[in-house]
Design an enzyme around this catalytic site. Structure first.
Site, PDB file in Angstrom:
ATOM      1  N   ASP A  39       0.864  -1.186   0.000  1.00  0.00           N
ATOM      2  CA  ASP A  39       0.000   0.000   0.000  1.00  0.00           C
ATOM      3  C   ASP A  39       0.901   1.237   0.000  1.00  0.00           C
ATOM      4  O   ASP A  39       2.094   1.127   0.260  1.00  0.00           O
ATOM      5  CB  ASP A  39      -0.933  -0.005   1.213  1.00  0.00           C
ATOM      6  N   ASP A  58      -1.335   4.868   7.795  1.00  0.00           N
ATOM      7  CA  ASP A  58      -1.693   6.056   8.582  1.00  0.00           C
ATOM      8  C   ASP A  58      -2.206   5.600   9.941  1.00  0.00           C
ATOM      9  O   ASP A  58      -1.429   5.405  10.877  1.00  0.00           O
ATOM     10  CB  ASP A  58      -2.724   6.868   7.784  1.00  0.00           C
ATOM     11  N   THR A  70      -6.549   0.049   7.755  1.00  0.00           N
ATOM     12  CA  THR A  70      -6.684  -0.648   6.474  1.00  0.00           C
ATOM     13  C   THR A  70      -5.790  -1.885   6.440  1.00  0.00           C
ATOM     14  O   THR A  70      -6.228  -2.976   6.048  1.00  0.00           O
ATOM     15  CB  THR A  70      -6.325   0.306   5.312  1.00  0.00           C
ATOM     16  N   TRP A 106      -0.529  15.399   5.925  1.00  0.00           N
ATOM     17  CA  TRP A 106      -1.297  14.798   4.826  1.00  0.00           C
ATOM     18  C   TRP A 106      -0.395  14.702   3.592  1.00  0.00           C
ATOM     19  O   TRP A 106       0.127  15.707   3.107  1.00  0.00           O
ATOM     20  CB  TRP A 106      -2.558  15.600   4.501  1.00  0.00           C
ATOM     21  N   TRP A 120      -0.573  10.688  -8.263  1.00  0.00           N
ATOM     22  CA  TRP A 120      -1.724  10.173  -9.033  1.00  0.00           C
ATOM     23  C   TRP A 120      -3.003  10.937  -8.708  1.00  0.00           C
ATOM     24  O   TRP A 120      -4.010  10.760  -9.394  1.00  0.00           O
ATOM     25  CB  TRP A 120      -1.928   8.661  -8.833  1.00  0.00           C
TER      26      TRP A 120
HETATM   27  O1  LIG Z   1      -3.730   3.482   7.691  1.00  0.00           O
HETATM   28  P1  LIG Z   1      -5.111   3.931   7.334  1.00  0.00           P
HETATM   29  O2  LIG Z   1      -5.599   5.060   8.205  1.00  0.00           O
HETATM   30  O3  LIG Z   1      -6.079   2.792   7.277  1.00  0.00           O
HETATM   31  O4  LIG Z   1      -5.026   4.602   5.899  1.00  0.00           O
HETATM   32  C1  LIG Z   1      -4.364   4.053   4.822  1.00  0.00           C
HETATM   33  C2  LIG Z   1      -5.288   3.825   3.654  1.00  0.00           C
HETATM   34  O5  LIG Z   1      -5.882   5.056   3.259  1.00  0.00           O
HETATM   35  C3  LIG Z   1      -5.830   5.169   1.850  1.00  0.00           C
HETATM   36  O6  LIG Z   1      -6.880   4.523   1.246  1.00  0.00           O
HETATM   37  P2  LIG Z   1      -8.295   5.182   0.891  1.00  0.00           P
HETATM   38  O7  LIG Z   1      -9.336   4.624   1.816  1.00  0.00           O
HETATM   39  O8  LIG Z   1      -8.136   6.674   0.844  1.00  0.00           O
HETATM   40  O9  LIG Z   1      -8.538   4.578  -0.568  1.00  0.00           O
HETATM   41  P3  LIG Z   1      -7.718   4.805  -1.922  1.00  0.00           P
HETATM   42  O10 LIG Z   1      -6.432   4.017  -1.814  1.00  0.00           O
HETATM   43  O11 LIG Z   1      -8.602   4.250  -2.964  1.00  0.00           O
HETATM   44  O12 LIG Z   1      -7.452   6.281  -2.043  1.00  0.00           O
HETATM   45  C4  LIG Z   1      -4.539   4.442   1.499  1.00  0.00           C
HETATM   46  O13 LIG Z   1      -4.536   3.987   0.161  1.00  0.00           O
HETATM   47  C5  LIG Z   1      -4.498   3.314   2.480  1.00  0.00           C
HETATM   48  O14 LIG Z   1      -5.094   2.149   1.951  1.00  0.00           O
HETATM   49  N1  LIG Z   2      -3.390  10.657  -0.088  1.00  0.00           N
HETATM   50  C1  LIG Z   2      -3.376  10.245   1.177  1.00  0.00           C
HETATM   51  N2  LIG Z   2      -4.203   9.255   1.564  1.00  0.00           N
HETATM   52  C2  LIG Z   2      -4.148   8.888   2.868  1.00  0.00           C
HETATM   53  N3  LIG Z   2      -4.856   7.950   3.514  1.00  0.00           N
HETATM   54  C3  LIG Z   2      -4.448   7.979   4.804  1.00  0.00           C
HETATM   55  N4  LIG Z   2      -3.512   8.905   5.002  1.00  0.00           N
HETATM   56  C4  LIG Z   2      -3.295   9.481   3.802  1.00  0.00           C
HETATM   57  C5  LIG Z   2      -2.428  10.540   3.364  1.00  0.00           C
HETATM   58  O1  LIG Z   2      -1.632  11.137   4.122  1.00  0.00           O
HETATM   59  N5  LIG Z   2      -2.515  10.874   2.049  1.00  0.00           N
END
Ligand SMILES: O=P(O)(O)OC[C@H]1O[C@H](OP(=O)(O)OP(=O)(O)O)[C@H](O)[C@@H]1O
Ligand SMILES: Nc1nc2[nH]cnc2c(=O)[nH]1
Length: 211
Positions: A118, A122, A126, A190, A195
């Protein structure tokens, strides 16, 4: 919340350096990548290039899963700002998963060394969810073959471009943390990824100026 732009070049070089730094081709020997979409797709593909070059082996297959936690924050209608911070939702939504188990099974997980990829760790919600669900699938596959849980010795590791130094809400099992490979550890800002850029030149300039 303050922001930091990240360029494609910075990501490419970080991934290259990480493969050397952890020597994880030698240490973990991944043979299946599971990319968490959407943010994990491009890093997974770049990583595959360096894994192939480091191991001198054929390409490692990439399987995709879709998980979603973050929601867009409301912005002013006339705002053209890019990379607006989002807020985490309560639960992870599963939008796409591996195809396995039945007679039309595409993926056998058993005995594999699975590297989850990934872009960012954060709150860790996830990744914890992905590991949990993957482990359930591994146990199901073991049961189908008459094995006890864990008997297949399937291993899970994690690669992320950025890990944020903060209190985590999700917990990863110890055996997975033993194979946790963040390319960079960051403050809690942030991160704006290329992309998501509409104007990639402005984005890249900001990234080069560490903005
Ligand atoms: O550690 P966490 O707080 O769980 O955050 C991390 C997740 O957040 C974002 O996904 P998002 O839900 O924004 O989906 P995306 O990848 O489709 O943008 C990123 O791609 C990680 O999968
Ligand atoms: N783009 C983006 N997505 C996130 N999802 C969780 N944290 C982040 C961040 O810092 N940037």
């Amino acid at each position: 919340m303050s922001k930091l732009h990240i360029s494609y070049n910075q990501i490419h070089k970080l991934i290259s350096a990480t493969v050397d730094k952890y020597q994880f081709v030698e240490n973990f020997k991944p043979d299946l990548i599971v990319a968490i979409g959407g943010g994990g797709f491009i890093p997974a593909r770049i990583l595959r290039t360096f894994l192939k070059s480091a191991s001198d082996r054929k390409n490692i297959p990439i399987q995709a899963i879709g998980l979603n936690l973050y929601e867009e924050l409301p912005t002013h209608q006339d705002s053209d700002e890019e990379g607006v911070p989002e807020k985490p939702g309560q639960v992870v939504q599963k939008t796409q998963w591996l195809n396995f188990g039945g007679s039309d099974s595409l993926v056998s997980l058993l005995g594999r060394r699975i590297l989850i990829v990934d872009e960012v760790d954060d709150t860790r919600k996830t990744l914890a969810y992905a590991v949990d669900e993957l482990r359930k699938d591994i146990i199901k596959q073991e049961e189908l073959r008459g094995m006890k849980p864990g008997e297949s010795n399937t291993q899970i590791g994690i690669f992320v471009i950025h890990n944020k130094n903060k209190e985590k809400l999700g917990v990863l099992p110890e055996d997975v943390m033993a194979h946790y490979y963040p390319a960079a550890n960051m403050d809690d800002v942030w991160l704006v990824y290329p992309w998501d850029a509409i104007d990639i030149d402005t984005h890249t300039e900001k990234a080069e100026n560490k903005q």
